[in-house]
Enzyme design. Sequence first.
Site, PDB file in Angstrom:
ATOM      1  CD  GLU A  47      -2.227   1.251   3.001  1.00  0.00           C
ATOM      2  OE1 GLU A  47      -1.568   0.758   3.943  1.00  0.00           O
ATOM      3  OE2 GLU A  47      -3.349   1.759   3.157  1.00  0.00           O
ATOM      4  CG  ASN A 110      -4.822   3.994   0.407  1.00  0.00           C
ATOM      5  OD1 ASN A 110      -4.119   3.425  -0.420  1.00  0.00           O
ATOM      6  ND2 ASN A 110      -4.622   3.885   1.715  1.00  0.00           N
ATOM      7  CE  LYS A 127      -7.083   1.134   3.771  1.00  0.00           C
ATOM      8  NZ  LYS A 127      -5.826   1.565   4.418  1.00  0.00           N
ATOM      9  CD  GLU A 146      -5.418   4.645   5.693  1.00  0.00           C
ATOM     10  OE1 GLU A 146      -5.951   4.413   4.602  1.00  0.00           O
ATOM     11  OE2 GLU A 146      -4.913   3.753   6.399  1.00  0.00           O
ATOM     12  CB  CYS A 171      -3.870  -1.589   4.568  1.00  0.00           C
ATOM     13  SG  CYS A 171      -3.084  -1.690   6.189  1.00  0.00           S
ATOM     14  CG  ASN A 196       2.110   1.408   4.708  1.00  0.00           C
ATOM     15  OD1 ASN A 196       3.274   1.783   4.824  1.00  0.00           O
ATOM     16  ND2 ASN A 196       1.501   1.314   3.534  1.00  0.00           N
TER      17      ASN A 196
HETATM   18  N1  CDV Z   1      -2.963   1.300   6.569  1.00  0.00           N
HETATM   19  C1  CDV Z   1      -3.900   0.679   7.318  1.00  0.00           C
HETATM   20  O1  CDV Z   1      -5.026   0.472   6.886  1.00  0.00           O
HETATM   21  N2  CDV Z   1      -3.516   0.295   8.573  1.00  0.00           N
HETATM   22  C2  CDV Z   1      -4.412  -0.284   9.530  1.00  0.00           C
HETATM   23  C3  CDV Z   1      -3.980   0.098  10.917  1.00  0.00           C
HETATM   24  C4  CDV Z   1      -4.485   1.455  11.297  1.00  0.00           C
HETATM   25  C5  CDV Z   1      -4.454  -0.820  11.983  1.00  0.00           C
HETATM   26  C6  CDV Z   1      -4.474  -1.801   9.414  1.00  0.00           C
HETATM   27  O2  CDV Z   1      -5.590  -2.350   9.474  1.00  0.00           O
HETATM   28  O3  CDV Z   1      -3.431  -2.460   9.312  1.00  0.00           O
END
Ligand code: CDV
Length: 321
Positions: A47, A110, A127, A146, A171, A196
């Site tokens: 990501e 995103n 996303k 975000e 993510c 991430n």
């Molecule tokens: N980049 C993300 O979406 N990170 C989230 C963090 C905030 C927990 C994740 O679900 O990994």
Amino acid sequence: MSRFVNVALGQLGPIQRTDSRQQVVSRLCALMREAHALGAHLIVFPELALTTFFPRWYIEDEEDINSFFEREMPSAATQPLFDLARELGMGFYLGYAELAQEQGKAVRYNTSIIVNRQGEIIGKYRKVHLPGHAEHEPWRRFQHLEKRYFTPGNHFGVTPAFGGIFGMAICNDRRWAETYRAMGLQGVEMVLIGYNTPVHNAPAPQHDDLSLFQNQLSMQAGAYQNGTWVVGVAKAGLEEGVDSIGGSCIVAPSGEVVARCITKGDEVAIARCDLDFCAIYKRTTFNFDLHRRPEAYGLLVERKGETLAADGTAVGVLNAP
Ligand code: CDV
């Protein structure tokens, strides 16, 4: 029958704020060459793979925010990735911050794309599940903004690619059963995910020790319950003072992990994935047509002691004595 796709994890170590797009793209190209030497047809990057994970900062200046976004894809800075894909005959998945123009207005997403072995973009995803918060919360060690910087996407689609049916997620999406099921219902055979994930979870620090476990748990469950391959790739390590998990892995439709990165830096790991391995799960335990009960999953409401499905039909009696 077998339909093999050789898939590489293109895990990235940290990207600092001062690192240029050119520096990052040359790291991605080096990973792509290494994966190609190992026989990969496709490499999956994380990501927001072109910049540092900027939602950790509260930034007010619009131009500063926009400096993390791509106005076009490919751009002059990212063209070398597409050229290399064509030269090597290798596809890639890439996450980045997208600045789109919609009805004359700038909208930030995103985003991730799938690029085929001819270096052409064949799928784009924005996303859906945006974690974190929209306002500055100074009590946190670092922000997760975000919800401030991105507009959510609204669709989980699938794309025919590499001889199969591919899906994308980003993510936080990987933690939601709906993500996999929405694509499972469309016959997905491989879901590509970049992430991430800071080790520290500010609203629930008691979960910090579980962050790697819960990362893998989500992807293994999603793979098994939908009879699909899942490929999850991290941007890992200590980035601008924030430590993020690694644990990039490839999960088979059986739920088994078949390849895994072991560092928190730039690293390639590869697996030979048979897309036909999905069919036995989709035909038996998770034969949706045969065994799913969508009528039982609707929103249930109470009316005069009756339980109603979302369409208003009575399906039972609530709190029967
Ligand atoms: N980049 C993300 O979406 N990170 C989230 C963090 C905030 C927990 C994740 O679900 O990994």
